[in-house]
Design a protein around this motif. Structure first.
Motif, PDB file in Angstrom:
ATOM      1  N   GLY A  68       6.422  10.311  -8.542  1.00  0.00           N
ATOM      2  CA  GLY A  68       5.615   9.182  -8.984  1.00  0.00           C
ATOM      3  C   GLY A  68       5.972   8.910 -10.634  1.00  0.00           C
TER       4      GLY A  68
ATOM      5  N   ILE B  82       7.210  -0.297  -6.124  1.00  0.00           N
ATOM      6  CA  ILE B  82       5.756  -0.679  -6.962  1.00  0.00           C
ATOM      7  C   ILE B  82       4.681  -0.839  -5.897  1.00  0.00           C
ATOM      8  CG2 ILE B  82       4.673  -2.067  -8.375  1.00  0.00           C
ATOM      9  CD1 ILE B  82       7.561  -3.019  -9.616  1.00  0.00           C
ATOM     10  N   VAL B  83       4.058  -0.205  -5.987  1.00  0.00           N
ATOM     11  CA  VAL B  83       2.791   0.045  -5.029  1.00  0.00           C
ATOM     12  C   VAL B  83       1.472  -0.964  -5.628  1.00  0.00           C
ATOM     13  CG1 VAL B  83       1.003   1.094  -3.598  1.00  0.00           C
ATOM     14  CG2 VAL B  83       3.162   2.128  -4.132  1.00  0.00           C
ATOM     15  N   GLU B  84       1.553  -2.261  -4.775  1.00  0.00           N
ATOM     16  CA  GLU B  84       0.447  -3.194  -5.621  1.00  0.00           C
ATOM     17  C   GLU B  84      -0.953  -3.039  -5.563  1.00  0.00           C
ATOM     18  OE1 GLU B  84       1.704  -7.654  -5.764  1.00  0.00           O
ATOM     19  OE2 GLU B  84       1.788  -6.950  -3.671  1.00  0.00           O
ATOM     20  N   ASP B  85      -1.489  -2.098  -4.470  1.00  0.00           N
ATOM     21  CA  ASP B  85      -2.871  -1.599  -4.130  1.00  0.00           C
ATOM     22  C   ASP B  85      -3.250  -0.645  -5.322  1.00  0.00           C
ATOM     23  OD1 ASP B  85      -5.258  -1.377  -3.331  1.00  0.00           O
ATOM     24  OD2 ASP B  85      -4.623  -0.149  -1.383  1.00  0.00           O
TER      25      ASP B  85
ATOM     26  N   THR C 196       0.982  -0.991   0.038  1.00  0.00           N
ATOM     27  CA  THR C 196       0.092  -0.175  -0.057  1.00  0.00           C
ATOM     28  C   THR C 196       0.906   1.123   0.136  1.00  0.00           C
ATOM     29  OG1 THR C 196       0.062   0.180   2.458  1.00  0.00           O
ATOM     30  CG2 THR C 196      -1.807  -1.134   1.504  1.00  0.00           C
ATOM     31  N   ASP C 197       0.205   2.342  -0.224  1.00  0.00           N
ATOM     32  CA  ASP C 197       0.787   3.816  -0.337  1.00  0.00           C
ATOM     33  C   ASP C 197       1.552   4.149   0.920  1.00  0.00           C
ATOM     34  OD1 ASP C 197       0.494   4.645  -2.558  1.00  0.00           O
ATOM     35  OD2 ASP C 197      -1.271   6.065  -2.345  1.00  0.00           O
TER      36      ASP C 197
ATOM     37  N   CYS D 273       2.823   6.776 -15.829  1.00  0.00           N
ATOM     38  CA  CYS D 273       2.454   5.346 -16.176  1.00  0.00           C
ATOM     39  C   CYS D 273       3.710   4.649 -16.458  1.00  0.00           C
ATOM     40  CB  CYS D 273       1.484   5.099 -17.233  1.00  0.00           C
ATOM     41  SG  CYS D 273       2.310   5.188 -18.967  1.00  0.00           S
TER      42      CYS D 273
ATOM     43  N   ARG E   8      -0.998   0.978 -12.908  1.00  0.00           N
ATOM     44  CA  ARG E   8      -0.441   1.918 -13.982  1.00  0.00           C
ATOM     45  C   ARG E   8       0.627   1.102 -15.189  1.00  0.00           C
ATOM     46  NH1 ARG E   8      -3.879   6.191 -15.411  1.00  0.00           N
ATOM     47  NH2 ARG E   8      -2.182   7.681 -15.878  1.00  0.00           N
TER      48      ARG E   8
ATOM     49  N   ARG F 270       2.455   2.848  -9.437  1.00  0.00           N
ATOM     50  CA  ARG F 270       1.453   2.058  -9.056  1.00  0.00           C
ATOM     51  C   ARG F 270       1.027   0.916 -10.124  1.00  0.00           C
ATOM     52  NH1 ARG F 270      -0.880   4.488  -5.419  1.00  0.00           N
ATOM     53  NH2 ARG F 270       0.188   6.583  -5.385  1.00  0.00           N
TER      54      ARG F 270
ATOM     55  N   VAL G   8       8.028   6.114  -7.351  1.00  0.00           N
ATOM     56  CA  VAL G   8       6.738   5.311  -6.827  1.00  0.00           C
ATOM     57  C   VAL G   8       5.827   5.087  -8.246  1.00  0.00           C
ATOM     58  CG1 VAL G   8       4.877   5.150  -5.533  1.00  0.00           C
ATOM     59  CG2 VAL G   8       6.956   6.524  -4.803  1.00  0.00           C
TER      60      VAL G   8
END
Lengths: 474, 219
Positions: free
Chosen positions: B125, B216-219, B71-72, B128, B163, B160, B158
């Protein structure tokens, strides 16, 4: 840049005799070829991708006037200024004017072969504006008395680690470093100050995107990003043939360009720059100029050499050329070496100024095979040779020789006799070593190597004998 | 005659341009501009887990380091751990879009602003990411300044997981949908800056970052 292509033979001979250069070339050659071969394996349909890339380039070149107008309109809509230059002198004048207008005293440059064509650095210096090359290879050459590049992707490929170590020690006045990372850091530190203080950044353009009015820049070092992010003015200097239609087309070409050039799946940085910074943004130029340059390109449109306009300047042709691999880039005497240069130099700098270049090829077609946009380079070289002959630019001895040969070749019996006599004479001349040290009729051929002697029978004799024995056994 | 007219005039003459063939060619050009069909693409598996895996492998091949968090909320601690392991400073310049995370709790001091020469760590961030080549797509704006991923010696991004798209063509479509027109700068980044200009030997950290770390944030 001054054209020194008429000294090709002398330069090539000097390159062959230069032991250090020969070592550096040998070192570079394997790396480019192997890395490209590995990288193209990642593309499932490599031939299909090459066809698609060639089609994209043809689409624009076949209607270049309309695409240029379209790009110009889109670029202007984004807030950029579009200027046009007929030749190198006009490039120099326009860029100097832009610099003066914005009170520029220093220009940081990302690699631009067109600025080499135009001799822009000398013009800026003459106007009291300091040009700083920021691509590591170009920087090395600039601080070495403005030596010209010998390769379009790796400009200092002819220099060894020792050469660079000596050079930096001398020009930076720092202790001599012998590790490549330490030398790279030293250049980084010197150039960082320039990036932050220059008022103007100058770049080439790998592609101009008509859909968006953008320039696309391919770099690894990050200098392309620096010169297009930090200074308040960004000037793009690029040839009129660089337009492509859409961002999708850009993606297709990007699958080929880095792989063909350096054997990378993608370059480290790939920037698509559109318009100017908004007032509330922290970085980016306030002024963006495109200088669209002709310098001979318009006259190639629609003619017998128009396929050369597809070129995306990857350098694969020179990396795979046995002649380039042996003599390096300087011998070609102008901006573009290798097969690409042997076509571009006569077209842009004058066929009469580069007599030897179309002949500096074995026509083995390695260049044609690796070209990502399928330019038939050997065919173009052959056409240039024909043009030279038609224009009476070849030496008298060669012209007479060819006339004699043509006359004899139209008389098969005489030709057969001549070939039989010739083959036996050469065999006799060679004696026991089976190779000829000095060919009296063409001494140039044997100056650097021995000539293998024919071993008795001519092709036609052997062929006739084979036909007879086939009949006999049937 | 202006140089523009001279150049275009010679191109038009070489192409035998007239009103009739111009109309036809213009139609062909407009069709080409409207065409969104990608050219030949190498196969990329499109299930979310496969995309993440390919992005990770390709990023590592480009000399980035990669870690995945759920998570973030876990991002600041993960970055603090990375910086400590690499013996790097705990002060960073950060994109405004990320400033709301609880950096102080992880012992990091961040400032949301444009980057300066003295900044040693930049945290961004990305718009994409492209799985095909392990590439970040950065779009410039007041909240996402381009120099944060360029001037500092260490760049941390970071990403996502949702993305991560298969191809660069997908990234264009996302950009067209979200932004309308292209921002001033789109920067695709694949690993730390590098040069091979001395003896074709690759050295990391030419003019940009020496290292790129991806969270990489999975959520």
């Amino acid at each position: 840049m001054e054209i020194k292509s008429m000294r090709f033979k002398a330069n090539a001979e000097a390159s062959l005799a230069n032991v250090v250069l020969q070592g550096n070339l040998k070192n570079a050659k394997g790396k480019f070829v192997t890395k490209r071969a590995e990288a193209i394996k990642e593309i499932d349909d490599f031939e299909g991708t090459r066809d698609a890339a060639a089609a994209i380039r043809n689409k624009v070149i076949d209607n270049l006037d309309l695409w240029l107008e379209r790009f110009e309109t889109r670029a202007q809509e984004t807030g950029a200024t579009v200027l046009w230059a007929k030749d190198g002198a006009e490039v120099c004048r326009l860029v100097t004017e832009i610099a003066r207008k914005h009170g520029v005293t220093k220009v940081t440059k990302s690699k631009s072969m067109l600025s080499e064509e135009a001799g822009l650095n000398q013009a800026l210096e003459a106007a009291g504006i300091q040009p700083v090359e920021t691509d590591l290879g170009e920087y090395i050459l600039q601080v070495d008395n403005n030596e010209p590049p010998s390769h379009i992707i790796a400009p200092a490929v002819h220099k060894s680690l020792d050469d660079v170590a000596d050079l930096f020690h001398k020009v930076h006045g720092t202790p001599r470093k012998t590790e490549i990372p330490a030398l790279t850091r030293e250049a980084r530190e010197v150039l960082r100050g320039h990036f932050l203080s220059a008022e103007m950044g100058l770049s080439g353009g790998n592609f101009l995107v008509a859909e968006t009015g953008s320039v696309a820049l391919v770099t690894n070092e990050g200098n392309g990003r620096m010169v297009t992010t930090m200074p308040k003015v960004h000037v793009v200097i690029t040839g009129i043939e660089k337009v492509i239609p859409t961002l999708e087309d850009l993606s297709t070409l990007m699958r080929l360009l880095p792989r063909s050039a350096t054997g990378q799946s993608i370059s480290n940085y790939f920037s698509i720059l559109t318009g100017v910074k908004k007032p509330e943004e922290h970085d980016g130029p306030e002024h963006l100029y495109f200088v669209l340059v002709d310098s001979g390109r318009a006259d190639v449109v629609g003619g017998e050499f128009h396929e050369m306009l597809r070129c995306i300047r990857c350098g694969a042709c020179m990396n795979h050329c046995p002649v380039y691999q042996t003599i390096g880039g300087h011998a070609y005497g102008w901006v573009y070496p290798g097969p690409m240069g042997s076509v571009l130099t006569p077209l842009y700098a004058g066929i009469e100024n580069s007599i030897d270049l179309p002949h500096a090829a074995t026509l083995c077609n390695q260049c044609g095979v690796v070209c990502p946009v399928k330019i038939p380079l050997p065919d173009l070289l052959r056409k240039l040779r024909e043009k030279q002959t038609d224009a009476g630019l070849r030496p008298l001895t060669e012209r007479i020789g060819l006339r004699v040969w043509a006359w004899v070749a139209q008389r098969p019996a005489l030709y057969g006799l001549g070939a039989r006599v010739g083959a036996r004479y050469l065999k006799w001349l060679a004696g026991e070593d089976k190779s000829i040290r000095l060919l009296p009729t063409a001494p140039e051929w044997t100056r650097g190597r021995d000539f293998p002697a024919p071993q008795g029978k001519t092709f036609r004799e052997l062929y006739a004998a084979r036909q007879n024995s086939a009949k006999g056994s049937a | 005659m202006s140089s523009r007219e001279d150049i275009l005039g010679r191109v038009r003459a070489a192409l035998h341009r007239n009103a009739g063939n111009a109309a036809v060619a213009r139609e062909v050009m407009m069709a080409a501009l409207a065409n969104r069909t990608p050219g030949p693409q190498p196969a990329v598996a499109c299930e979310p887990q496969a995309l993440l895996e390919r992005f990770r492998v390709k990023s590592e091949q480009a000399s980035s380091t990669v870690e995945v968090v759920a998570t973030d909320a876990e991002v600041p601690a993960a970055i603090a751990k990375y910086l400590a392991a690499m013996k790097l400073p705990t002060t960073a310049v950060v994109w405004a879009s990320l400033v709301a995370l609880d950096w102080a709790a992880a012992g990091l001091k961040v400032e949301a602003r444009g980057a300066r020469d003295a900044d040693l760590v930049g945290i961004t961030g990305c718009f994409c990411a492209v799985a095909e080549t392990g590439t970040l797509m950065m779009t410039s704006s007041p909240d996402t300044p381009a120099a944060v991923s360029l001037l500092p010696e260490t760049h941390i991004a970071v990403v996502r997981a949702a993305r991560i798209v298969p191809y660069m063509e997908d990234a264009w479509n996302l950009a067209r949908a979200a932004l309308g027109s292209l921002p001033r700068a789109v920067n695709f980044i694949s690993g730390p800056s590098r040069t091979g200009d001395i003896e074709q030997t690759i050295v990391l950290g030419a003019h940009g970052p020496y290292r790129v770390h991806l969270v990489i944030v999975e959520d």
